[in-house]
Each structure stands twice: as C-alpha cells, then as structure tokens.
Design a protein around this motif. Structure first.
Motif, PDB file in Angstrom:
ATOM      1  N   ALA A  89      27.534 -68.031 -16.484  1.00 61.38           N
ATOM      2  CA  ALA A  89      27.521 -67.049 -15.303  1.00 61.38           C
ATOM      3  C   ALA A  89      27.289 -65.886 -16.057  1.00 61.38           C
ATOM      4  CB  ALA A  89      28.557 -67.304 -14.497  1.00 61.38           C
ATOM      5  N   ARG A  90      26.353 -65.084 -15.428  1.00 58.16           N
ATOM      6  CA  ARG A  90      26.361 -63.508 -15.834  1.00 58.16           C
ATOM      7  C   ARG A  90      27.423 -62.633 -15.134  1.00 58.16           C
ATOM      8  NH1 ARG A  90      22.367 -62.250 -19.292  1.00 58.16           N
ATOM      9  NH2 ARG A  90      20.371 -63.379 -19.293  1.00 58.16           N
ATOM     10  N   GLY A  91      28.043 -63.019 -14.153  1.00 56.20           N
ATOM     11  CA  GLY A  91      28.893 -62.479 -13.249  1.00 56.20           C
ATOM     12  C   GLY A  91      29.703 -63.510 -12.310  1.00 56.20           C
ATOM     13  N   VAL A 140      22.244 -66.301 -13.605  1.00 54.52           N
ATOM     14  CA  VAL A 140      22.750 -67.564 -14.556  1.00 54.52           C
ATOM     15  C   VAL A 140      21.930 -67.234 -16.187  1.00 54.52           C
ATOM     16  CG1 VAL A 140      22.788 -69.770 -15.195  1.00 54.52           C
ATOM     17  CG2 VAL A 140      23.160 -68.926 -12.801  1.00 54.52           C
ATOM     18  N   ALA A 141      22.628 -66.988 -17.049  1.00 58.27           N
ATOM     19  CA  ALA A 141      22.157 -66.950 -18.480  1.00 58.27           C
ATOM     20  C   ALA A 141      21.845 -68.218 -19.023  1.00 58.27           C
ATOM     21  CB  ALA A 141      22.933 -65.961 -19.367  1.00 58.27           C
ATOM     22  N   VAL A 142      20.791 -68.546 -19.667  1.00 62.61           N
ATOM     23  CA  VAL A 142      20.383 -69.673 -20.299  1.00 62.61           C
ATOM     24  C   VAL A 142      20.099 -69.675 -21.773  1.00 62.61           C
ATOM     25  CG1 VAL A 142      18.653 -71.514 -20.274  1.00 62.61           C
ATOM     26  CG2 VAL A 142      19.123 -70.398 -18.235  1.00 62.61           C
ATOM     27  N   ARG A 143      20.723 -70.376 -22.608  1.00 63.70           N
ATOM     28  CA  ARG A 143      20.724 -70.072 -24.040  1.00 63.70           C
ATOM     29  C   ARG A 143      20.277 -71.547 -24.480  1.00 63.70           C
ATOM     30  NH1 ARG A 143      24.535 -71.536 -28.016  1.00 63.70           N
ATOM     31  NH2 ARG A 143      24.602 -70.154 -29.847  1.00 63.70           N
ATOM     32  N   PHE A 144      19.400 -71.541 -25.409  1.00 64.24           N
ATOM     33  CA  PHE A 144      18.819 -72.440 -26.106  1.00 64.24           C
ATOM     34  C   PHE A 144      19.276 -72.599 -27.570  1.00 64.24           C
ATOM     35  CE2 PHE A 144      15.912 -73.429 -22.620  1.00 64.24           C
ATOM     36  CZ  PHE A 144      15.628 -74.898 -22.785  1.00 64.24           C
ATOM     37  N   GLU A 145      19.549 -73.873 -28.124  1.00 61.78           N
ATOM     38  CA  GLU A 145      20.042 -73.941 -29.613  1.00 61.78           C
ATOM     39  C   GLU A 145      19.054 -74.941 -30.174  1.00 61.78           C
ATOM     40  OE1 GLU A 145      24.169 -74.844 -32.146  1.00 61.78           O
ATOM     41  OE2 GLU A 145      24.056 -74.746 -29.900  1.00 61.78           O
ATOM     42  N   ARG A 146      18.767 -74.896 -31.367  1.00 58.40           N
ATOM     43  CA  ARG A 146      17.938 -75.704 -32.224  1.00 58.40           C
ATOM     44  C   ARG A 146      19.052 -76.615 -33.057  1.00 58.40           C
ATOM     45  NH1 ARG A 146      13.350 -74.348 -36.284  1.00 58.40           N
ATOM     46  NH2 ARG A 146      13.157 -76.524 -37.837  1.00 58.40           N
ATOM     47  N   LEU A 147      18.919 -78.153 -32.717  1.00 58.52           N
ATOM     48  CA  LEU A 147      20.099 -78.813 -33.473  1.00 58.52           C
ATOM     49  C   LEU A 147      19.518 -79.245 -34.712  1.00 58.52           C
ATOM     50  CD1 LEU A 147      21.440 -80.793 -30.504  1.00 58.52           C
ATOM     51  CD2 LEU A 147      22.317 -78.470 -31.449  1.00 58.52           C
ATOM     52  N   ALA A 183      34.125 -67.013 -13.109  1.00 53.94           N
ATOM     53  CA  ALA A 183      34.027 -65.746 -13.823  1.00 53.94           C
ATOM     54  C   ALA A 183      33.093 -65.488 -14.744  1.00 53.94           C
ATOM     55  CB  ALA A 183      35.419 -65.455 -14.498  1.00 53.94           C
ATOM     56  N   GLU A 184      32.501 -64.179 -14.719  1.00 53.37           N
ATOM     57  CA  GLU A 184      31.695 -63.918 -15.669  1.00 53.37           C
ATOM     58  C   GLU A 184      31.823 -64.367 -17.035  1.00 53.37           C
ATOM     59  OE1 GLU A 184      29.952 -59.765 -17.865  1.00 53.37           O
ATOM     60  OE2 GLU A 184      31.638 -59.648 -16.361  1.00 53.37           O
ATOM     61  N   GLY A 185      30.767 -64.994 -17.464  1.00 51.31           N
ATOM     62  CA  GLY A 185      30.603 -65.718 -18.774  1.00 51.31           C
ATOM     63  C   GLY A 185      31.124 -67.033 -18.893  1.00 51.31           C
TER      64      GLY A 185
END
Length: 285
Positions: free
Chosen positions: A42-44, A271-278, A77-79
């Motif tokens: 959540a960004r906010g 909504v923030a989206v984060r990708f991670e390479r495993l 909450a935010e984050g």
C-alpha cells in the motif's frame, strides 16, 4: 470478507482479456521460465479489498505460491505488505497488472465507502445499484468491505416508485400505495420525492419509506418537523449528492439512512508493485 466474489471462470476471463494470445514481450525476451517473486504494498493508508481475487488470479496464471496478508475490509497503513507471489516470471507478469488494477479499484471503492460510513454514524449507509455495468459482484463486495450495506441489488428486489413511474399513472398517491400493498403485501412502499410538499403527500398516502432526492440537510430537517407535526413516521432516506463531507449533516438533520453511489466514483487506491529475480544473480525492481 475472505471469499472471492468471482468464480475461477470469471477470473480466467479477466486474464484472457489482458493476455488474449500470449505475453509478447515476456515470451520474446525469453524470460518466462525465470524464477521470480512479486509484492504488492500500500502506498497510503486504505481499506483493502480485492486481495482474495488478486491471489487467485496469480494462482490461475501459474504462480507456485501466493499469499494475501490482508483480507477485504482490513484497514492497512502506508507501506503495508498486501500480497506476495512466487513462480515463473511469465506467470507473474501475466497476472500482475490485472491483479493490481483490481486491488486498486476495489480498495478505492472500499476506502470511500468507509469514509462515508464513519462520517454518517450512527446512520446506516446503503450503496445503490449505480455501479459500472458488469462490475456488480466486485462493487458490492467493495462497498460492504467499507462497512456499507446494499441499497437494492436490482429491480427485482424492492418496490421503489420514481417520478418516471408516476408519469404513466393516472392514480392519486393513496391509490398507488394501496395497489402496491395489495399486489406485493410483503414489501414496503418506497417512493422517491423531490421536495417537502411531495414528501408530505406521499407520507399522508401511507408510503413507509421516502427517498429524498437531492434534499439539502436543512430541507431534511424541515421535512422531519412537518412530518412530526402531522403525525407521520415514514423512514427518511437521504440520497443524491451525499458524501463523506456532508454525511454528518444529514444525520443531524434527521435522516434515518443514507443511500449513495459516491464510492463507485472514488479514485483507485495506490498499490506499489515490486518484482524480484530469484536464484543466481538475484535482482529486484
């Protein structure tokens, strides 16, 4: 509210709408099989909604593991971490944007509904059927997640007489109410009215519920006083232009309930989206 509002078949159609013939970019780059992880945060602050559907979208797209960390109706909450999914990069890319859009839109509606509910206490806030066509199941879930109730699911559910109905009637208000009671005795007669005099006429005719279309709070208060003086006790539903900024004024004015479509027009939550390479050479963006 942890159940999906849509079936797997309906969710699969949403995926197919965004990926009708494969993910051209992911497939062309040759990265579809790469192990990956994605997170939604959540960004906010918001009233979260739609995470059950989002989780299932990732599963249907081929994610090997997906967890939702907040149920619909949760205040976050935010984050706050909302969802995480792992699996082949192609599966995560296939579901990512559809799931994000769904969570942002439904959380925006739920957050707006919650704001009106908080402002209107102790009145019940009912959301109308004025949602975008084709989104009823998701819209209803979202407003309920925000603490609102449903005004009417559709035309088959309640008796609600509008001016557009009365245009075709050659009957006085009393005759209309008697007809409704005779033919639908288990239903209450609800009539939408546009001014105080019209409201008094239908109250005198026996309408149990008056839906007050675009009455400002002072007009609601004036009507309540005139009804009390005349000995009439219909339920008063304030509708048309009611929102989080003026809901409290309607409660003070003497409304018994609020009916609104305002949450459906709320901006989406962010909504923030984060990708991670495993695996080897792990990276994230």
């Amino acid at each position: 509210m942890n159940d999906c509002a849509l079936s797997d078949e309906a969710l699969t159609r949403l995926l197919a709408d965004d990926v009708p013939a494969g993910d051209l970019t992911t497939e062309t780059l040759g990265i579809a099989a790469a192990p990956a992880r994605t997170e939604f945060r959540a960004r906010g602050a918001m009233c979260a909604c739609g995470l059950e559907e989002a989780r299932r979208l990732f599963e249907l797209a081929g994610a090997t593991r997906c967890l939702a960390f907040a149920g619909s109706g949760s205040q976050v909450a935010e984050g706050a971490l909302l969802l995480s999914a792992e699996g082949p990069a192609g599966a995560l890319h296939r579901a990512w944007k559809t799931a994000q859009n769904l969570v942002e839109w439904m959380s925006g509606v739920a957050t707006a509904a919650a704001a009106i509910v908080d402002a209107a206490r102790p009145l019940a806030v009912a959301c109308t059927r004025k949602n975008v066509p084709g989104t009823k199941a998701l819209s209803i879930k979202a407003v309920r997640a925000g603490g609102a109730i449903v005004h009417r699911l559709g035309l088959s559910e309640t008796l609600l007489v509008f001016a557009e109905h009365r245009l075709f009637l050659d009957l006085q208000p009393g005759a209309v109410v008697r007809r409704l009671r005779a033919l639908q005795p288990e239903k209450r007669a609800v009539v939408e009215v546009g001014d105080v005099d019209e409201a008094l006429a239908w109250a005198a005719a026996g309408a149990e519920i008056l839906q007050l279309e675009k009455f400002p709070p002072p007009a609601v208060a004036a009507l309540r006083e005139r009804l009390r003086a005349a000995g009439f006790t219909p339920l008063l539903v304030a509708t048309g232009g009611v929102n989080a900024l003026n809901a409290a004024a309607y409660a003070v004015a003497g409304a018994d309930m609020i009916a609104t479509s305002a949450p459906y027009n709320a901006p989406p939550a962010d909504v923030a989206v984060r990708f991670e390479r495993l695996g080897n050479g792990a990276r994230h963006v």
